[in-house]
Design a protein around this motif. Structure first.
Motif, mmCIF file in Angstrom:
data_model
loop_
_atom_site.group_PDB
_atom_site.id
_atom_site.type_symbol
_atom_site.label_atom_id
_atom_site.label_comp_id
_atom_site.label_asym_id
_atom_site.label_seq_id
_atom_site.Cartn_x
_atom_site.Cartn_y
_atom_site.Cartn_z
ATOM 1 N N ASN A 57 36.839 -2.870 -43.754
ATOM 2 C CA ASN A 57 37.205 -1.986 -45.048
ATOM 3 C C ASN A 57 37.968 -0.555 -43.868
ATOM 4 O O ASN A 57 37.785 0.517 -44.718
ATOM 5 C CB ASN A 57 36.198 -1.582 -45.827
ATOM 6 C CG ASN A 57 34.914 -1.061 -44.426
ATOM 7 O OD1 ASN A 57 34.851 -1.528 -43.233
ATOM 8 N ND2 ASN A 57 33.372 -0.607 -45.001
ATOM 9 N N THR A 58 38.451 -0.596 -43.068
ATOM 10 C CA THR A 58 38.855 -0.268 -42.235
ATOM 11 C C THR A 58 40.314 0.127 -42.864
ATOM 12 O O THR A 58 40.910 -0.518 -43.322
ATOM 13 C CB THR A 58 38.220 0.074 -40.744
ATOM 14 O OG1 THR A 58 39.827 0.935 -40.164
ATOM 15 C CG2 THR A 58 39.427 -1.617 -40.242
ATOM 16 N N PHE A 59 41.190 1.182 -41.813
ATOM 17 C CA PHE A 59 42.573 1.357 -42.213
ATOM 18 C C PHE A 59 42.979 -0.093 -41.662
ATOM 19 O O PHE A 59 42.470 -0.259 -40.449
ATOM 20 C CB PHE A 59 43.312 2.975 -42.064
ATOM 21 C CG PHE A 59 44.955 3.090 -42.159
ATOM 22 C CD1 PHE A 59 45.541 3.249 -43.004
ATOM 23 C CD2 PHE A 59 45.276 3.372 -41.150
ATOM 24 C CE1 PHE A 59 46.428 3.195 -43.280
ATOM 25 C CE2 PHE A 59 47.297 3.037 -41.356
ATOM 26 C CZ PHE A 59 47.468 3.052 -42.791
ATOM 27 N N VAL A 60 44.424 -0.120 -42.136
ATOM 28 C CA VAL A 60 44.943 -1.187 -41.745
ATOM 29 C C VAL A 60 45.723 -0.966 -39.870
ATOM 30 O O VAL A 60 45.568 -2.522 -39.881
ATOM 31 C CB VAL A 60 46.570 -1.880 -42.578
ATOM 32 C CG1 VAL A 60 47.483 -0.383 -42.498
ATOM 33 C CG2 VAL A 60 46.602 -3.016 -42.705
ATOM 34 N N GLN A 104 35.066 7.256 -42.001
ATOM 35 C CA GLN A 104 35.029 8.087 -42.991
ATOM 36 C C GLN A 104 34.566 9.177 -42.321
ATOM 37 O O GLN A 104 34.500 10.639 -42.497
ATOM 38 C CB GLN A 104 34.403 8.347 -44.112
ATOM 39 C CG GLN A 104 34.590 6.506 -45.447
ATOM 40 C CD GLN A 104 33.819 5.989 -46.162
ATOM 41 O OE1 GLN A 104 32.175 6.381 -45.917
ATOM 42 N NE2 GLN A 104 33.966 5.115 -46.846
ATOM 43 N N GLN A 162 38.748 8.750 -37.755
ATOM 44 C CA GLN A 162 38.091 9.772 -38.347
ATOM 45 C C GLN A 162 37.162 10.707 -38.009
ATOM 46 O O GLN A 162 36.426 11.160 -39.121
ATOM 47 C CB GLN A 162 38.352 8.491 -39.868
ATOM 48 C CG GLN A 162 39.267 8.017 -40.008
ATOM 49 C CD GLN A 162 38.973 6.972 -41.790
ATOM 50 O OE1 GLN A 162 37.982 6.929 -42.039
ATOM 51 N NE2 GLN A 162 39.562 6.373 -41.506
ATOM 52 N N HIS A 189 41.184 4.969 -50.280
ATOM 53 C CA HIS A 189 40.660 4.099 -48.388
ATOM 54 C C HIS A 189 39.291 3.485 -48.405
ATOM 55 O O HIS A 189 38.687 4.028 -48.895
ATOM 56 C CB HIS A 189 39.766 5.729 -48.011
ATOM 57 C CG HIS A 189 40.661 7.182 -47.518
ATOM 58 N ND1 HIS A 189 41.428 7.787 -48.741
ATOM 59 C CD2 HIS A 189 41.618 7.270 -46.755
ATOM 60 C CE1 HIS A 189 41.231 8.315 -48.998
ATOM 61 N NE2 HIS A 189 42.623 8.325 -47.738
ATOM 62 N N TYR A 190 39.771 2.123 -49.018
ATOM 63 C CA TYR A 190 40.919 2.340 -48.943
ATOM 64 C C TYR A 190 41.314 0.675 -50.473
ATOM 65 O O TYR A 190 40.040 -0.369 -50.764
ATOM 66 C CB TYR A 190 41.837 1.044 -47.724
ATOM 67 C CG TYR A 190 41.713 2.180 -47.056
ATOM 68 C CD1 TYR A 190 42.659 2.988 -46.638
ATOM 69 C CD2 TYR A 190 41.044 1.571 -45.447
ATOM 70 C CE1 TYR A 190 42.706 3.980 -45.231
ATOM 71 C CE2 TYR A 190 40.840 3.264 -44.705
ATOM 72 C CZ TYR A 190 42.027 4.597 -44.770
ATOM 73 O OH TYR A 190 41.715 4.703 -43.915
ATOM 74 N N ILE A 247 41.381 -4.968 -45.750
ATOM 75 C CA ILE A 247 42.420 -5.954 -44.897
ATOM 76 C C ILE A 247 42.488 -7.188 -45.370
ATOM 77 O O ILE A 247 43.534 -7.135 -45.326
ATOM 78 C CB ILE A 247 42.664 -5.694 -43.784
ATOM 79 C CG1 ILE A 247 42.778 -3.641 -43.398
ATOM 80 C CG2 ILE A 247 43.394 -6.101 -43.178
ATOM 81 C CD1 ILE A 247 41.887 -3.776 -41.768
ATOM 82 N N THR A 272 44.681 -7.891 -48.679
ATOM 83 C CA THR A 272 46.588 -7.078 -48.182
ATOM 84 C C THR A 272 47.843 -8.825 -48.335
ATOM 85 O O THR A 272 47.046 -9.894 -47.785
ATOM 86 C CB THR A 272 47.038 -6.289 -47.579
ATOM 87 O OG1 THR A 272 46.366 -7.025 -45.430
ATOM 88 C CG2 THR A 272 45.538 -5.165 -47.608
ATOM 89 N N ALA A 322 36.114 -1.920 -52.143
ATOM 90 C CA ALA A 322 37.491 -1.495 -52.188
ATOM 91 C C ALA A 322 37.886 -0.715 -53.697
ATOM 92 O O ALA A 322 38.936 0.069 -54.218
ATOM 93 C CB ALA A 322 38.095 -1.989 -52.120
ATOM 94 N N SER A 364 38.040 8.632 -53.273
ATOM 95 C CA SER A 364 37.552 10.205 -51.768
ATOM 96 C C SER A 364 37.984 11.358 -52.919
ATOM 97 O O SER A 364 39.143 11.670 -53.651
ATOM 98 C CB SER A 364 37.957 9.912 -51.049
ATOM 99 O OG SER A 364 38.298 8.799 -50.070
#
Ligand SMILES: Cc1ncc(COP(=O)(O)O)c(C=O)c1O
Length: 375
Positions: free
Chosen positions: A89-92, A139, A165, A315-316, A320, A323, A343, A348
């Motif tokens: 669940n992090t940023f890509v 976060q 973050q 977010h997000y 990933i 995707t 997800a 946010s």
């Protein structure tokens, strides 16, 4: 129907830049006057100050958080045939850094309450090819470092922090950035410490790794025209370092403001149908890069926010492993159920240090007007 202007923006940077304008102008003018735009004294000074702030021996300025992660993995010699464990669940960008060095990202599930990488899922994912676990402080909340350090030490593999973050957060009293072998920071403009464009840093207590990282960010050069290894163009610009140098002394104050605003949201949303972020546990910290609430019927709430001019972020929305970019990596729908549920449910709310109490009250008034939320 014309769209209403956003009455409470999700993020607003003018209110941070305006009071610092004179200092920022002077810092930018200094760089322009020097005509030294890449690396140089501005970068060296910021690296020293940021290392001291993070309570580590070395900080290496790079061009983004993504490059910070990629340089760390390259410096550790991670490549084809290796596996790197990360939360789904992090940023890509966390996953992209693994792909960039040719290794295989192994996505794991998260704790549903803290939303941080789950050490039990990490343990289950470790195999003969695992070389690194990336602990993302998602976060702004600290990841479960004690359990992850124990696991990685036991297996003789590396722990890398993705602190993109979580600038300034503490774990057991110590700043993030010095727990694993190295840590990555992003100074993307909306981060808790943001530049005027893309920028990042690596922190580490390992002198030899720091030396390698300095070469890697600059075409593998030990000095001009001495290319020791293949590397990247991943240097920090002097202009970004100068801006960051002006902002760094304010970071702790901004994080205090973020915590206060989070407490205000917590109080106003208590007892409603929204799940607010649980407070950090003993020894943990949260610097609220994001203030994330949950609801199983998110789309109706988003609609309500849009109709009332309230900004929000997701977010997000797609973990990933789901995707298109990472389809085919062997993670089917349902493989990581907690990350997948988050997800779908996470939302946010506006969060930045200068956000006013009136704005927070307005956001919460709009939220609690919906029958879904009113509790
Ligand atoms: C968790 C995480 N990792 C990595 C990155 C990548 O940073 P950057 O955008 O500076 O490349 C970000 C920032 O967007 C992030 O939030």
């Amino acid at each position: 129907m014309p769209r209403m202007p956003s009455q409470v923006p999700f993020l607003e940077l003018h209110s941070q830049v305006t009071p610092l304008r004179n200092e920022l102008d002077a810092a930018l003018a200094r760089v322009v006057d020097s005509c030294r735009f890449i690396l140089g004294d501005e970068v060296a000074t910021f690296e020293r100050d940021f290392a001291a702030y993070c309570e580590v021996d070395h900080a290496i300025g790079v061009s983004s958080g993504t490059d910070a992660l990629t340089c760390i993995l390259a410096a550790l010699g991670i490549g084809p045939g290796d596996e790197v464990v990360l939360p789904a669940n992090t940023f890509v960008a966390t996953a992209e850094s693994i792909s960039a060095v040719g290794a295989r990202p192994v996505f794991v599930d998260v704790d549903e309450e803290s939303q941080q990488i789950d050490p039990r899922s990490v343990r289950a994912a470790l195999g003969a090819r695992t070389r690194v676990v990336i602990a993302v402080h998602l976060q702004g909340r600290t990841a479960p470092l004690a359990a992850l350090l124990e696991l990685t030490r036991e297996r003789g593999i590396h722990l890398v922090e993705d602190a993109c973050q979580a600038h300034g957060a503490r774990y057991g009293g110590r700043r993030v950035g010095g727990f694993g072998v190295a840590a990555a920071f992003s100074f993307y403009p909306g981060k808790n410490l943001g530049a005027f464009g893309d920028a990042g840093a690596v922190t580490t207590n390992d002198a030899s790794l720091a030396r390698t990282l300095r070469q890697l960010r600059d075409h593998g050069q030990a000095r001009k025209n001495e290319h020791r290894r293949w590397g990247f163009n991943a240097r920090l610009d002097a202009i970004q370092a100068a801006v960051l140098g002006v902002k760094l002394p304010h970071l702790d104050g901004w994080n205090v403001a973020r915590r206060r605003l989070a407490a205000r949201y917590d109080a106003l949303l208590a007892g409603t149908g929204l799940r607010t972020p649980p407070p950090p546990g003993d020894g943990e910290d949260h610097v609220y890069h994001l203030y994330v609430v949950r609801h199983p019927r998110r789309s109706s709430i988003l609609q309500m926010l849009e109709e009332n001019g309230i900004g929000y972020g997701l977010h997000y929305p797609v973990p990933i492993h789901r995707t298109p970019a990472y389809a085919g990596h062997g993670f089917e729908l349902g493989a990581l159920p907690r990350a997948e549920r988050l997800a779908e449910e996470n939302l946010s709310l506006p969060m930045y240090p200068e956000l006013s109490d009136e704005h927070i009250e307005r956001v919460c008034r709009v939220l609690t007007q919906t029958a879904l939320v009113s509790g």
